[in-house]
Design an enzyme around this catalytic site. Structure first.
Site, short mmCIF file in Angstrom:
data_model
loop_
_atom_site.label_atom_id
_atom_site.label_comp_id
_atom_site.label_asym_id
_atom_site.label_seq_id
_atom_site.Cartn_x
_atom_site.Cartn_y
_atom_site.Cartn_z
N ASP A 23 9.10 -8.88 -12.38
CA ASP A 23 8.40 -9.71 -11.41
C ASP A 23 6.90 -9.34 -11.48
O ASP A 23 6.53 -8.32 -12.07
CB ASP A 23 8.98 -9.44 -10.02
CG ASP A 23 8.17 -10.08 -8.91
OD1 ASP A 23 7.83 -11.27 -9.04
OD2 ASP A 23 7.85 -9.37 -7.92
N ASP A 25 3.92 -10.17 -8.60
CA ASP A 25 3.32 -9.71 -7.33
C ASP A 25 4.20 -8.66 -6.65
O ASP A 25 5.41 -8.88 -6.46
CB ASP A 25 3.14 -10.89 -6.37
CG ASP A 25 2.12 -11.89 -6.86
OD1 ASP A 25 0.94 -11.72 -6.54
OD2 ASP A 25 2.51 -12.82 -7.59
N ASP A 202 10.56 -7.00 -6.15
CA ASP A 202 10.25 -6.36 -4.85
C ASP A 202 10.60 -7.20 -3.64
O ASP A 202 10.41 -6.75 -2.51
CB ASP A 202 8.75 -6.07 -4.77
CG ASP A 202 7.94 -7.35 -4.57
OD1 ASP A 202 8.07 -8.26 -5.42
OD2 ASP A 202 7.23 -7.46 -3.56
MG LIG Z 1 7.19 -10.02 -6.04
#
Ligand SMILES: [Mg+2]
Length: 261
Positions: A23, A25, A202
């Site tokens: 991923d 961000d 996240d």
């Molecule tokens: Mg993310």
């Protein structure tokens, strides 16, 4: 690095057995207050490029951002990438981009949505063409207002769209979007074919990817706190970047904490 008995090593006996999905961000880069202000650590592209070579090309960025944004930030089009939570992807020379004109009803509501949320200082709209995100990170007191507004908008669009929640963000996405699905699409194609996936993310949108990676006998790694189906956990993007640098420099993928779930 100090080691304790709570650490385990991802068993990278043979790197050609593995594919790495990352991923963007909150995983490769730190989350910032304004989504357009995200900054890429100098040297990150070089680290990713080295790992990409070690993995025979089986490295891809899997993000909610449009591919064009990721290319600009990573100053490169050499990484395989899935954008918009899997609505668009590029594997080598094969490019499948999402076209805003295929979403006329979504396009119709964007100006109204923009008008409504821009009345609230600090609430930001991020128009990605085939999806639209509303961020309240700068105005946490407006969370309920944003949720009510976005829910009403998605209801008016019907079952072809859904809301994807994230960290201080609610995004209207086509119902077909999903990181798990796109990771599976990568695993059906070279150089990913036949490899076991490692996926690092996240946020809520990554849980779908973790589930799919777990089902494929892979390794799922969640960055930061929060409930998760991921098997392992790292504390922060800084920790991940440290692990990736070690790997890129010739070491094994360093020890990763087991998720406390
Ligand atoms: Mg993310």
């Amino acid at each position: 690095m100090h080691e304790t008995s709570t650490h385990r090593t991802v068993p990278l006996v043979n790197e050609t057995d593995w594919a790495l999905f990352l991923d963007f961000d909150g995983t490769l880069v730190d989350i910032v207050e304004r989504p357009d202000a995200v900054a890429v650590d100098p040297g990150l592209c070089d680290v990713l490029h080295r790992i990409q070579i070690r993995l025979g090309g089986a490295l891809a960025i899997i993000s909610g951002r449009p591919i064009a944004f990721l290319d600009e930030k990573l100053i490169s089009d050499r990484f395989d990438t899935a954008g918009l939570h899997g609505l668009e992807y590029r594997i080598g020379e094969n490019v499948f981009l999402c076209q805003p004109e295929d979403h006329p009803r979504l396009r119709d509501i964007v100006p109204r949505l923009d008008e409504t949320v821009s009345q609230k200082p600090g609430v930001l709209i991020e128009d990605k063409g085939c999806s639209v995100a509303v961020h309240w990170r700068l105005a946490p007191q407006e969370k309920d207002f944003v949720l009510a507004t976005v829910n009403a908008a998605v209801e008016s669009l019907g079952p072809e769209y859904r809301v994807q929640f994230g960290k201080a963000v609610a995004e209207i996405v086509p119902a077909a979007a999903g990181k798990g699905k796109v990771i599976e699409a990568f695993l059906r194609q070279e150089p990913y074919l036949g490899r076991k996936p490692i996926f690092v993310g996240d946020d809520l949108t990554d849980e779908n990817g973790f589930k799919s990676v777990n089902a494929h006998g892979g390794v799922s790694i969640r960055i930061g706190a929060g409930e998760t189906v991921a098997q392992r956990r790292l504390e922060s993007p800084t920790d991940l970047r440290r692990c990736l640098s070690t790997w890129a420099a010739g070491g094994a993928l360093p020890r990763l904490e087991t998720a406390n779930v």
